[in-house]
Every structure is written in structure tokens, then in C-alpha cells.
Scaffold this motif. Structure first.
Motif, PDB file in Angstrom:
ATOM      1  N   ILE A 214     -21.461  88.305 -50.948  1.00  0.00           N
ATOM      2  CA  ILE A 214     -21.789  89.692 -50.663  1.00  0.00           C
ATOM      3  C   ILE A 214     -20.552  90.571 -50.633  1.00  0.00           C
ATOM      4  CG2 ILE A 214     -21.662  89.406 -48.156  1.00  0.00           C
ATOM      5  CD1 ILE A 214     -24.442  91.270 -48.616  1.00  0.00           C
TER       6      ILE A 214
ATOM      7  N   SER B  64     -31.053  92.122 -38.276  1.00  0.00           N
ATOM      8  CA  SER B  64     -32.120  91.145 -38.121  1.00  0.00           C
ATOM      9  C   SER B  64     -32.075  90.641 -36.680  1.00  0.00           C
ATOM     10  CB  SER B  64     -31.908  89.992 -39.101  1.00  0.00           C
ATOM     11  OG  SER B  64     -30.748  89.276 -38.752  1.00  0.00           O
ATOM     12  N   PRO B  65     -33.237  90.247 -36.131  1.00  0.00           N
ATOM     13  CA  PRO B  65     -33.248  89.807 -34.731  1.00  0.00           C
ATOM     14  C   PRO B  65     -32.221  88.718 -34.448  1.00  0.00           C
ATOM     15  CG  PRO B  65     -35.481  89.988 -35.561  1.00  0.00           C
ATOM     16  CD  PRO B  65     -34.571  90.269 -36.721  1.00  0.00           C
ATOM     17  N   ARG B  66     -32.057  87.801 -35.383  1.00  0.00           N
ATOM     18  CA  ARG B  66     -31.102  86.725 -35.172  1.00  0.00           C
ATOM     19  C   ARG B  66     -29.690  87.289 -35.024  1.00  0.00           C
ATOM     20  NH1 ARG B  66     -29.965  82.337 -39.207  1.00  0.00           N
ATOM     21  NH2 ARG B  66     -30.251  84.126 -40.543  1.00  0.00           N
TER      22      ARG B  66
ATOM     23  N   PHE C 278     -27.222  87.375 -31.490  1.00  0.00           N
ATOM     24  CA  PHE C 278     -25.879  86.819 -31.364  1.00  0.00           C
ATOM     25  C   PHE C 278     -24.842  87.903 -31.081  1.00  0.00           C
ATOM     26  CE2 PHE C 278     -27.848  83.178 -33.165  1.00  0.00           C
ATOM     27  CZ  PHE C 278     -27.054  82.104 -32.839  1.00  0.00           C
TER      28      PHE C 278
ATOM     29  N   CYS D  36     -18.248  82.482 -35.858  1.00  0.00           N
ATOM     30  CA  CYS D  36     -19.604  82.276 -36.371  1.00  0.00           C
ATOM     31  C   CYS D  36     -19.700  82.470 -37.877  1.00  0.00           C
ATOM     32  CB  CYS D  36     -20.580  83.231 -35.706  1.00  0.00           C
ATOM     33  SG  CYS D  36     -20.634  83.098 -33.921  1.00  0.00           S
TER      34      CYS D  36
ATOM     35  N   GLY E  92     -16.522  80.802 -43.865  1.00  0.00           N
ATOM     36  CA  GLY E  92     -17.010  80.573 -45.224  1.00  0.00           C
ATOM     37  C   GLY E  92     -17.813  81.728 -45.791  1.00  0.00           C
ATOM     38  N   ILE E  93     -17.563  82.959 -45.315  1.00  0.00           N
ATOM     39  CA  ILE E  93     -18.323  84.079 -45.869  1.00  0.00           C
ATOM     40  C   ILE E  93     -17.801  84.504 -47.235  1.00  0.00           C
ATOM     41  CG2 ILE E  93     -19.321  85.265 -43.868  1.00  0.00           C
ATOM     42  CD1 ILE E  93     -16.481  86.868 -44.342  1.00  0.00           C
TER      43      ILE E  93
ATOM     44  N   GLY F 112     -18.760  73.817 -33.553  1.00  0.00           N
ATOM     45  CA  GLY F 112     -19.923  74.570 -33.985  1.00  0.00           C
ATOM     46  C   GLY F 112     -20.525  74.069 -35.282  1.00  0.00           C
TER      47      GLY F 112
END
Lengths: 173, 198
Positions: free
Chosen positions: B73, B160-162, B166, B181, B184-185, B197
Motif C-alpha cells: 500500500i 475498521s473496528p479491529r 488496537f 504491531c 513487514g508493512i 508477538g
């Protein structure tokens, strides 16, 4: 001494015979081509109704995956649930599995994500393993995100409740 | 050898002798102008090395991390806003930038002497390289991400709710930062065994 060569000679002859036969078969001058379609054969109706093989359609627009985070109904209990969230850019490969960062036994409480069920820890011999079983490692083999689009092919699946309803004897209704 | 010594000596005396022909003012001004030119040149060099074109002029970068980033993205999206290599990898503050550049000189050394000249060698080193970046982003609270994604302007109701769940808990409370979190983006990941994690 020379008898040793005999099998090889026989095999070579046989091979030649076979080769010659197919050779003549394909080279036969008046052999009809088996399929006689014009170049522009009609494509099977379904995904692209009305088109022909060479006909180009504008592909439908790409849609975003549905990302509402609402778990969907399963059509039968063994169905792998569809993924209710976006998984764009999630790596699942030899180096790591992003899904397990939320769905593994250890991480599910932190992420408040449903833990992968016991079947994901069980190998094909019924042994329960400490970590996800190799056959369940590549999650998107079975679980896929969904998009809000018109289905390409109509589907008249009925779930078990509907079927049972139909099975009920009329007088008992 | 002797001739060389004589030459050097001559220059030294010229340098040491007080100026006869130019006034102190001219010299000061000249020094000032020269200073600007050098400084400008330095910064230009800095700018040139601060473009994506420079980063991927090095084959190792182009064939590995750049190729991988193209699918993400941060390379292509509906709004057309892009993150380039320096956006994420070079701090904006001058002192931090210079520090990072000096570190990078070591990487150029690696390039010239072939420490990482094949995909295999890159993959072998990948965990180490990635850990440097994770450590850096962890230490500066993911400053580079925040240059574009400001927490204060995140509208949780549009997420988004997720994501909102967070961001409004661990992130808001400062327990975790972006890189904790969102590893690797932009690239593929190294072997993640033992990374918290994962």
C-alpha cells in the motif's frame, strides 16, 4: 556373445515401429482435424455469458475486501469460516505467519481474536501438536476474505435447517 | 621525495604569510561565500543521496526490498500518496539524519566490497538488518511513520473496528508503537522465530 545385444536390438525395432506408426498417423494426408471449431468459439455461459473465446470484456472493477469485523454465519458446521476482516499485506510464508500473531493459542487473548480451533493443532494421525499443524499453516487455503459483489454464478445452496423443514411430513406442520 | 617536500614547504609558507593584496574584509566575505557554496554542495549531496532513485541505484536494494515494496500500500494506493525509502528510513531532524548517514556509509562499504551481493546473502543478513530498523523505530517511537500518520488526527470512527480497538488501547496508552504491531508493512519479513508477538 552377440546374443547379449539381442534385447537392445529388439527394443530398438519395437521403438522404431511405434514411432513410425504415430508418424504415419499424424502425417496422413487426408486426416480430419478432430475439433472443427471456428476460431471464435462461444465461451461457456457462466462467468462470461454471451461472449466468445476471443471476445474481450472489460473486467469488473476491483473491490475492497469487506472489513466490518462481524463474524459471518457458517453454512454447515465444518465450513471454514470466511474472514471478516481485511488481510491486505499479511505475510504467511516460511518466515512467519501474521494470522497467528492474533489467532494462535498464546496470542488470541491479547488480540481478542477467536483461537484457531483444536482441529488446527491436530495432524492427520489425530495427534494434537504444540503449534499449528503443518497442514493448517497456510490459512488462506481454506479461509478467504469476502467482497460485496454480485455473485458471478447463481447459487441455490440451502442449509440443513431449510432442508429439514422441507422433509417434515405435511400433517405435522 | 625531496622535490615534493620543497613543494609542500612552499605552499605552507604561502598559507602562513599574512595577506598583502586583499583586505581582511574581502577575505572574510570570500570565506563566507565559499562556506555557503560548500555547505550547499554538502546539503545537495545529502539531498541526492536522500532520494529513492539513489537508494535503488544499488542493485541489492532494487532487486530485493524495492521489488517487494511495489506490491504494498505504500507504493500504490487509491489516493496516490507514496512513501519512498527515505520517508521511512531517514530521520527528518538534521542531527539524526547525519547520524543515520554515517551509519549508511557502512552499508555503502558493504556494497563496494560485496558483503551482500546476492539474494542469498541478503536473506542471510535480513534478520539482522530488520532488527536494526525495528530497534531504531522502537527507540524513536516510530517517528518516521508518525511524520505521515499522526496519531492525533486518526479518526477511530473511520477505522475498521479491529484497528480502532488496537489504536485506542495499546497505542493510545503508549504501551506499543507502530512498529510493534506493523512489522513487514513495506517488505517481506525475515525469519520471525522468537520475535515478540509472532
Amino acid at each position: 556373445m552377440n546374443y547379449r545385444l539381442l534385447p537392445i536390438v529388439l527394443l530398438a525395432t519395437f521403438g522404431l515401429a511405434v514411432a513410425a506408426e504415430t508418424g504415419t498417423a499424424t502425417r496422413a494426408p487426408n486426416a480430419q482435424p478432430e475439433i472443427d471449431f471456428p476460431l471464435d468459439a462461444p465461451a461457456p455461459d457462466g462467468r462470461r455469458p454471451g461472449g466468445t473465446i476471443t471476445h474481450e470484456f472489460t473486467p469488473p472493477k476491483l473491490q475492497d475486501d469487506e472489513n466490518k469485523d462481524v463474524r459471518r454465519e457458517r453454512n454447515y458446521p465444518e465450513q471454514p469460516p470466511t474472514i471478516p476482516h481485511s488481510i491486505r499485506g499479511y505475510h504467511v510464508d516460511i518466515n512467519g505467519n501474521k494470522c497467528l500473531a492474533c489467532h494462535s493459542r498464546a496470542n488470541s487473548s491479547k488480540a481478542q481474536a477467536p483461537m484457531i480451533s483444536i482441529t488446527h493443532y491436530t495432524d492427520r494421525d489425530g495427534q494434537t501438536l504444540a503449534a499449528v499443524a503443518p497442514r493448517r499453516y497456510f490459512c488462506t487455503q481454506c479461509h478467504v476474505p469476502q467482497q460485496d459483489v454480485k455473485p458471478l454464478v447463481e447459487n441455490n445452496f440451502q442449509n440443513i435447517d431449510v432442508l429439514l423443514q422441507h422433509e417434515l411430513p405435511q400433517d405435522r406442520q | 621525495m625531496k622535490a615534493l617536500r620543497a613543494l609542500l614547504k612552499r605552499y605552507w609558507t604561502v598559507l602562513r604569510r599574512p595577506s598583502v593584496h586583499y583586505s581582511l574584509g574581502t577575505l572574510t566575505l570570500g570565506g563566507f561565500v565559499a562556506g555557503i557554496i560548500f555547505w550547499g554542495g554538502f546539503n545537495t549531496a545529502l539531498e541526492v543521496t536522500n532520494t529513492e532513485a539513489f537508494c535503488i541505484s544499488c542493485h541489492e536494494m532494487e532487486a530485493n526490498v524495492y521489488a517487494e515494496m511495489k506490491e504494498t500500500i505504500h507504493y500504490s494506493n487509491r489516493s496516490g500518496v507514496r512513501a519512498t525509502c527515505p520517508d521511512c528510513h531517514v530521520p527528518h531532524q538534521w542531527t539524526d539524519k547525519i547520524a543515520r548517514k554515517m551509519q549508511a556509509s557502512k552499508e555503502v562499504w558493504g556494497k563496494i566490497f560485496g558483503t551482500i551481493n546476492t539474494r542469498e546473502k541478503f536473506l542471510d543478513k535480513r534478520r539482522e538488518l530488520a532488527e536494526h530498523e525495528w530497534a531504531r523505530l522502537k527507540a524513536n517511537d516510530s517517528l518516521e511513520c508518525r511524520n505521515c500518520h499522526a496519531f492525533d488526527y486518526m479518526d477511530f470512527t473511520r477505522q475498521s473496528p479491529r484497528a480502532a480497538q488496537f489504536h485506542s488501547t495499546a497505542l493510545a496508552a503508549g504501551e506499543a508503537t507502530c512498529i510493534d504491531c506493523h512489522k513487514g508493512i513495506a517488505h517481506k519479513l525475515p525469519d520471525m522465530r522468537g520475535v515478540p508477538g509472532w
